[in-house]
Enzyme design. Structure first.
Site, PDB file in Angstrom:
ATOM      1  N   ASP A   1     -54.552  -4.504 -14.083  1.00 52.46           N
ATOM      2  CA  ASP A   1     -53.056  -3.980 -14.347  1.00 52.46           C
ATOM      3  C   ASP A   1     -52.849  -3.340 -15.403  1.00 52.46           C
ATOM      4  O   ASP A   1     -53.406  -2.359 -15.727  1.00 52.46           O
ATOM      5  CB  ASP A   1     -52.107  -5.001 -13.987  1.00 52.46           C
ATOM      6  CG  ASP A   1     -52.275  -6.175 -12.693  1.00 52.46           C
ATOM      7  OD1 ASP A   1     -53.006  -5.284 -11.763  1.00 52.46           O
ATOM      8  OD2 ASP A   1     -51.835  -6.823 -12.577  1.00 52.46           O
TER       9      ASP A   1
ATOM     10  N   ASP B   1     -48.035  -9.319  -6.277  1.00 49.78           N
ATOM     11  CA  ASP B   1     -48.969  -8.554  -7.026  1.00 49.78           C
ATOM     12  C   ASP B   1     -47.762  -7.865  -8.206  1.00 49.78           C
ATOM     13  O   ASP B   1     -47.671  -6.428  -8.192  1.00 49.78           O
ATOM     14  CB  ASP B   1     -49.625  -7.265  -6.128  1.00 49.78           C
ATOM     15  CG  ASP B   1     -50.548  -6.549  -7.068  1.00 49.78           C
ATOM     16  OD1 ASP B   1     -50.824  -6.977  -8.263  1.00 49.78           O
ATOM     17  OD2 ASP B   1     -50.949  -5.405  -6.493  1.00 49.78           O
TER      18      ASP B   1
ATOM     19  N   HIS C   1     -55.854   7.266  -8.505  1.00 52.36           N
ATOM     20  CA  HIS C   1     -55.245   6.851  -7.469  1.00 52.36           C
ATOM     21  C   HIS C   1     -54.428   7.752  -6.845  1.00 52.36           C
ATOM     22  O   HIS C   1     -53.616   8.332  -7.141  1.00 52.36           O
ATOM     23  CB  HIS C   1     -54.557   5.333  -7.812  1.00 52.36           C
ATOM     24  CG  HIS C   1     -54.397   4.461  -6.729  1.00 52.36           C
ATOM     25  ND1 HIS C   1     -55.358   4.364  -5.611  1.00 52.36           N
ATOM     26  CD2 HIS C   1     -54.028   3.236  -6.805  1.00 52.36           C
ATOM     27  CE1 HIS C   1     -54.850   3.362  -4.839  1.00 52.36           C
ATOM     28  NE2 HIS C   1     -54.216   2.609  -5.649  1.00 52.36           N
TER      29      HIS C   1
ATOM     30  N   ASP D   1     -59.341  -5.690 -12.198  1.00 55.48           N
ATOM     31  CA  ASP D   1     -58.481  -4.865 -12.141  1.00 55.48           C
ATOM     32  C   ASP D   1     -57.236  -5.671 -13.048  1.00 55.48           C
ATOM     33  O   ASP D   1     -56.626  -6.547 -12.788  1.00 55.48           O
ATOM     34  CB  ASP D   1     -57.785  -5.064 -10.594  1.00 55.48           C
ATOM     35  CG  ASP D   1     -56.246  -4.509 -10.614  1.00 55.48           C
ATOM     36  OD1 ASP D   1     -55.847  -3.673 -11.372  1.00 55.48           O
ATOM     37  OD2 ASP D   1     -55.793  -4.542  -9.330  1.00 55.48           O
TER      38      ASP D   1
ATOM     39  N   LYS E   1     -46.124  -5.105 -13.617  1.00 54.80           N
ATOM     40  CA  LYS E   1     -46.311  -3.807 -12.598  1.00 54.80           C
ATOM     41  C   LYS E   1     -46.020  -4.248 -11.272  1.00 54.80           C
ATOM     42  O   LYS E   1     -45.489  -5.292 -10.850  1.00 54.80           O
ATOM     43  CB  LYS E   1     -47.576  -3.382 -12.852  1.00 54.80           C
ATOM     44  CG  LYS E   1     -48.763  -4.566 -12.664  1.00 54.80           C
ATOM     45  CD  LYS E   1     -49.221  -5.003 -11.146  1.00 54.80           C
ATOM     46  CE  LYS E   1     -49.226  -4.043  -9.944  1.00 54.80           C
ATOM     47  NZ  LYS E   1     -50.615  -4.046  -9.830  1.00 54.80           N
TER      48      LYS E   1
ATOM     49  N   GLU F   1     -54.053   0.514 -15.982  1.00 53.73           N
ATOM     50  CA  GLU F   1     -53.322   1.445 -15.189  1.00 53.73           C
ATOM     51  C   GLU F   1     -52.102   1.634 -16.184  1.00 53.73           C
ATOM     52  O   GLU F   1     -51.414   1.096 -16.761  1.00 53.73           O
ATOM     53  CB  GLU F   1     -52.964   0.941 -13.820  1.00 53.73           C
ATOM     54  CG  GLU F   1     -51.861  -0.146 -13.622  1.00 53.73           C
ATOM     55  CD  GLU F   1     -51.933  -0.812 -12.432  1.00 53.73           C
ATOM     56  OE1 GLU F   1     -52.941  -1.119 -11.749  1.00 53.73           O
ATOM     57  OE2 GLU F   1     -50.692  -1.001 -11.805  1.00 53.73           O
TER      58      GLU F   1
ATOM     59  N   ASN G   1     -47.413  -3.319  -7.103  1.00 55.24           N
ATOM     60  CA  ASN G   1     -48.479  -2.389  -6.411  1.00 55.24           C
ATOM     61  C   ASN G   1     -48.250  -1.208  -6.073  1.00 55.24           C
ATOM     62  O   ASN G   1     -46.963  -0.678  -5.661  1.00 55.24           O
ATOM     63  CB  ASN G   1     -48.742  -3.364  -5.209  1.00 55.24           C
ATOM     64  CG  ASN G   1     -49.922  -2.788  -4.617  1.00 55.24           C
ATOM     65  OD1 ASN G   1     -49.886  -1.815  -3.557  1.00 55.24           O
ATOM     66  ND2 ASN G   1     -51.069  -3.391  -4.630  1.00 55.24           N
ATOM     67  N   SER G   2     -49.141  -0.363  -6.463  1.00 56.38           N
ATOM     68  CA  SER G   2     -49.052   1.154  -6.269  1.00 56.38           C
ATOM     69  C   SER G   2     -48.434   1.682  -4.639  1.00 56.38           C
ATOM     70  O   SER G   2     -48.038   2.573  -4.447  1.00 56.38           O
ATOM     71  CB  SER G   2     -50.164   2.092  -6.484  1.00 56.38           C
ATOM     72  OG  SER G   2     -50.596   1.555  -7.678  1.00 56.38           O
TER      73      SER G   2
ATOM     74  N   ARG H   1     -56.691   3.917 -15.459  1.00 58.56           N
ATOM     75  CA  ARG H   1     -56.350   4.406 -14.162  1.00 58.56           C
ATOM     76  C   ARG H   1     -55.226   5.206 -14.364  1.00 58.56           C
ATOM     77  O   ARG H   1     -53.901   4.823 -14.841  1.00 58.56           O
ATOM     78  CB  ARG H   1     -56.305   3.131 -13.277  1.00 58.56           C
ATOM     79  CG  ARG H   1     -55.234   3.239 -12.127  1.00 58.56           C
ATOM     80  CD  ARG H   1     -55.417   1.924 -11.518  1.00 58.56           C
ATOM     81  NE  ARG H   1     -54.334   1.757 -10.337  1.00 58.56           N
ATOM     82  CZ  ARG H   1     -54.328   0.763  -9.416  1.00 58.56           C
ATOM     83  NH1 ARG H   1     -55.322   0.050  -9.572  1.00 58.56           N
ATOM     84  NH2 ARG H   1     -53.274   0.679  -8.563  1.00 58.56           N
TER      85      ARG H   1
ATOM     86  N   SER I   1     -59.670  -7.628  -7.428  1.00 61.02           N
ATOM     87  CA  SER I   1     -58.341  -6.805  -7.056  1.00 61.02           C
ATOM     88  C   SER I   1     -57.217  -7.677  -7.483  1.00 61.02           C
ATOM     89  O   SER I   1     -57.336  -8.803  -7.149  1.00 61.02           O
ATOM     90  CB  SER I   1     -58.531  -6.507  -5.681  1.00 61.02           C
ATOM     91  OG  SER I   1     -57.197  -6.550  -5.163  1.00 61.02           O
ATOM     92  N   GLY I   2     -56.272  -7.060  -8.165  1.00 64.06           N
ATOM     93  CA  GLY I   2     -54.873  -7.774  -8.636  1.00 64.06           C
ATOM     94  C   GLY I   2     -54.426  -8.138  -7.169  1.00 64.06           C
ATOM     95  O   GLY I   2     -53.868  -9.334  -7.157  1.00 64.06           O
ATOM     96  N   LEU I   3     -54.197  -7.047  -6.147  1.00 59.43           N
ATOM     97  CA  LEU I   3     -53.706  -7.422  -5.024  1.00 59.43           C
ATOM     98  C   LEU I   3     -54.104  -8.738  -4.288  1.00 59.43           C
ATOM     99  O   LEU I   3     -53.409  -9.547  -3.888  1.00 59.43           O
ATOM    100  CB  LEU I   3     -53.333  -6.219  -4.394  1.00 59.43           C
ATOM    101  CG  LEU I   3     -52.803  -6.288  -2.585  1.00 59.43           C
ATOM    102  CD1 LEU I   3     -51.552  -6.844  -2.693  1.00 59.43           C
ATOM    103  CD2 LEU I   3     -53.295  -5.344  -1.722  1.00 59.43           C
TER     104      LEU I   3
HETATM  105  C1  SPV Z   1     -55.865  -3.705  -6.129  1.00 61.34           C
HETATM  106  O1  SPV Z   1     -56.636  -3.896  -5.624  1.00 61.34           O
HETATM  107  O2  SPV Z   1     -55.032  -4.445  -6.848  1.00 61.34           O
HETATM  108  C2  SPV Z   1     -55.404  -2.136  -6.648  1.00 61.34           C
HETATM  109  C3  SPV Z   1     -55.680  -1.260  -5.917  1.00 61.34           C
HETATM  110  O3  SPV Z   1     -54.709  -2.361  -7.687  1.00 61.34           O
HETATM  111  S1  SPV Z   1     -54.204  -0.757  -5.047  1.00 61.34           S
HETATM  112  O4  SPV Z   1     -53.867  -2.097  -4.226  1.00 61.34           O
HETATM  113  O5  SPV Z   1     -54.711   0.251  -3.947  1.00 61.34           O
HETATM  114  O6  SPV Z   1     -53.293  -0.337  -5.925  1.00 61.34           O
HETATM  115 MG    MG Z   2     -53.968  -3.881  -8.473  1.00 63.93          MG
END
Ligand code: SPV
Ligand code: MG
Length: 546
Positions: A83, A54, A186, A81, A116, A110, A118-119, A155, A42-44
């Site tokens: 990005d 992130d 997502h 992930d 980017k 994505e 975070n979503s 994504r 996971s990027g986060l």
């Molecule tokens: C991550 O885990 O970094 C993701 C998923 O991209 S989210 O945080 O839900 O965007």
């Molecule tokens: Mg991410």
């Protein structure tokens, strides 16, 4: 099987699959040990674990480094992930090649703009990538892969950005057309309605991956029913560890003690297990030179003939240069990393309270000769061992030279004995094959022909100082022959001294080697030795003071 193939099969399988988030080597292993068949890098979580946002604050090569640790530490596939692919199509190509080199099974990119966000942070305000440009990026990634099973997941952020299901479907189809192996749809809604709406319109041309972080209450079977392929638990190991760390840190700070957290945290042993410490131990045995630990046995059971000086203590505890002989012996041995030291004790043994030695009791010290003390220590003869009388002292290099020898049974033999103070006294006289040589670098060992206790010693080469070393093989010979000799006639055995034993070994053609030395030692046979030794040290101190 290749990790890429495993991931591909997982995502394409009819059964719903799960990817667990991990953000470093240890969390990846924890996910694997829990039973997960794949990991979401996971990027986060990775950025949070690195202490940054992130927002592509960690560079892509820094992410790569973390991935390398995760991949090395696990056998299950990792989906990165990725990005936005860290740039345009060209960056994407390089990313794919570098991921393949690290056995990362796939990447998810994505359709947002670099850098980017975070979503879950102002998702609706985030601009989406141009469809054509993003399709080019997917295509570039697929063209760059050299492993046919490497997985590229595209994504779709249209639902996050508030563009609705139609836009999401439009993009998903375009990305599938561009070559994506799967699509991640997502949503940040707290229920699964968007995902359900999307799946109703999706023609199943490619597997669908979802991230139910906000709509976690929907049971997995619902997703299975609507045809979702893979579920990502995207950040839960990070969040669990943050909760545990915060609680633990606060408690330890508050209580200024770790006592109450001890039960709540894993043992250090568990950490070692996760690090596979055991494997290194085994490898060390294969690849490191095996210098076996040398042990020592000190024979210190008898009272000796030192008159009133040994009224209250054994000879080994007499002080020379203000320190008990035994203590100096132990210090000298410790200096050569000999830490496993046993002393066979008997007379006034309670006085021997030195640390760092184990005591072996000889209750028959008064009626049985010294070979019996050696016999009592026989369990120690399971590797290289130094054996010393407990009433001698020697310079460090005397021990060093003995330790450097490679023969199986070696005695330290003094060649300066004949002129010494003990000229007319009994001593353990050694005759060898070759005389000592005093030339530079000449060999200073020789095979022993004869060893006997004499006053007259014409033609002999030196005196055994009461110090010997046996190799592993020598130790087992010693043990075996001690047992043999005792078994033959134990009454006779009790009367024997060490010299008798050496004579017995020589009679059985067992090789004993002398390592020659000149001086640099003393023993305490009688009162005059004690007086002489301490006078020598006093004089030395005087000279130093002048
Ligand atoms: C991550 O885990 O970094 C993701 C998923 O991209 S989210 O945080 O839900 O965007
Ligand atoms: Mg991410």
């Amino acid at each position: 099987m290749k990790k890429s193939k495993l991931l591909k099969q997982l995502i394409q399988s009819k059964k719903i699959a799960f990817l667990m988030e991990a953000h470093n080597g240890v969390s990846a292993k924890i996910a694997e040990e829990a039973g997960f068949k794949g990991i979401w890098a996971s990027g986060l979580s990775i950025s949070a674990a690195l202490g940054v946002r992130d927002n592509n604050e960690a560079s892509w090569t820094q992410i790569l480094e973390v991935l390398e640790f995760m991949s090395d530490n696990t056998r299950i596939p990792i989906l990165l992930d990725g990005d936005t692919g860290f740039g345009n199509f060209n960056n994407m190509r390089r990313l794919v090649r570098k991921l393949e080199q690290r056995h990362i099974a796939g990447v998810c990119i994505e359709d947002k703009i670099f850098p980017k966000t975070n979503s879950f942070i102002s998702g609706e305000q985030q601009p989406l990538a141009d469809i054509e440009e993003f399709c080019g990026k997917i295509k570039a990634g697929k063209d760059a892969q050299t492993d046919k099973d490497f997985v590229v997941v595209a994504r779709v952020e249209a639902l996050i950005a508030g563009w609705g299901i139609d836009e999401a479907i439009k993009r998903a189809k375009a990305y599938a057309q561009a070559g994506a192996d799967a699509l991640l749809i997502h949503s940040r809604k707290s229920d699964a309605t968007e995902i359900e709406g999307f799946m109703k319109q999706w023609d199943k041309r490619k597997p669908i991956v979802i991230v139910p972080t906000t709509y976690y209450e929907t049971p997995v079977r619902n997703f299975q029913r609507i045809g979702v392929s893979t579920i990502i638990w995207a950040n839960h190991l990070l969040r669990a560890s943050v909760a545990a760390m915060q609680e633990t840190a606060k408690q330890i700070y508050r209580e200024q003690s770790v006592k109450n957290v001890q039960q709540k945290i894993v043992s250090v042993k568990e950490v070692f297990r996760l690090q596979n410490t055991h494997e290194l131990k085994k490898a060390e045995q294969v690849y490191l030179p095996q210098s076996q630990e040398v042990k020592a046995v000190i024979l210190a059971a008898s009272r000796g003939n030192v008159g009133k000086f040994t009224k209250t203590k054994p000879k080994c505890m007499l002080e020379i240069n203000k320190k008990p002989i035994l203590s100096t012996l132990v210090t000298t041995m410790n200096e050569y990393n000999i830490k496993n030291i046993h002393a066979v004790v008997g007379y006034k043994k309670k006085v021997i309270t030195l640390p760092n030695i184990e005591l072996i009791d000889n209750p028959y010290y008064a009626s049985r000769n010294v070979l019996y003390s050696l016999y009592l220590a026989k369990e120690q003869f399971d590797g290289p061992t130094v054996v010393s009388y407990g009433d001698i002292l020697f310079s460090k290099h005397v021990l060093q030279d003995l330790l450097d020898t490679t023969e199986d049974i070696v005695l330290t033999v003094d060649t300066s004995w004949i002129q010494g103070a003990k000229e007319n006294r009994e001593k353990d006289v050694v005759t060898c094959q070759q005389s000592p040589s005093y030339e530079y670098l000449s060999k200073n060992t020789s095979s022993i022909k004869k060893i006997e206790t004499l006053t007259d010693s014409k033609g002999a080469h030196g005196e055994w100082i009461g110090l010997m070393k046996v190799s592993s093989k020598g130790a087992s010979i010693l043990k075996k022959e001690l047992e043999n000799l005792k078994r033959k006639d134990s009454r006779k055995f009790y009367k024997l001294n060490i010299i008798d034993f050496f004579a017995y070994l020589l009679s059985k053609k067992i090789k004993i080697t002398a390592v020659y030395h000149t001086g640099n030692w003393l023993d305490i046979d009688g009162v005059e030795d004690l007086v002489y030794a301490n006078k020598t040290f006093k004089n030395k101190r005087k000279i130093i003071r002048q």
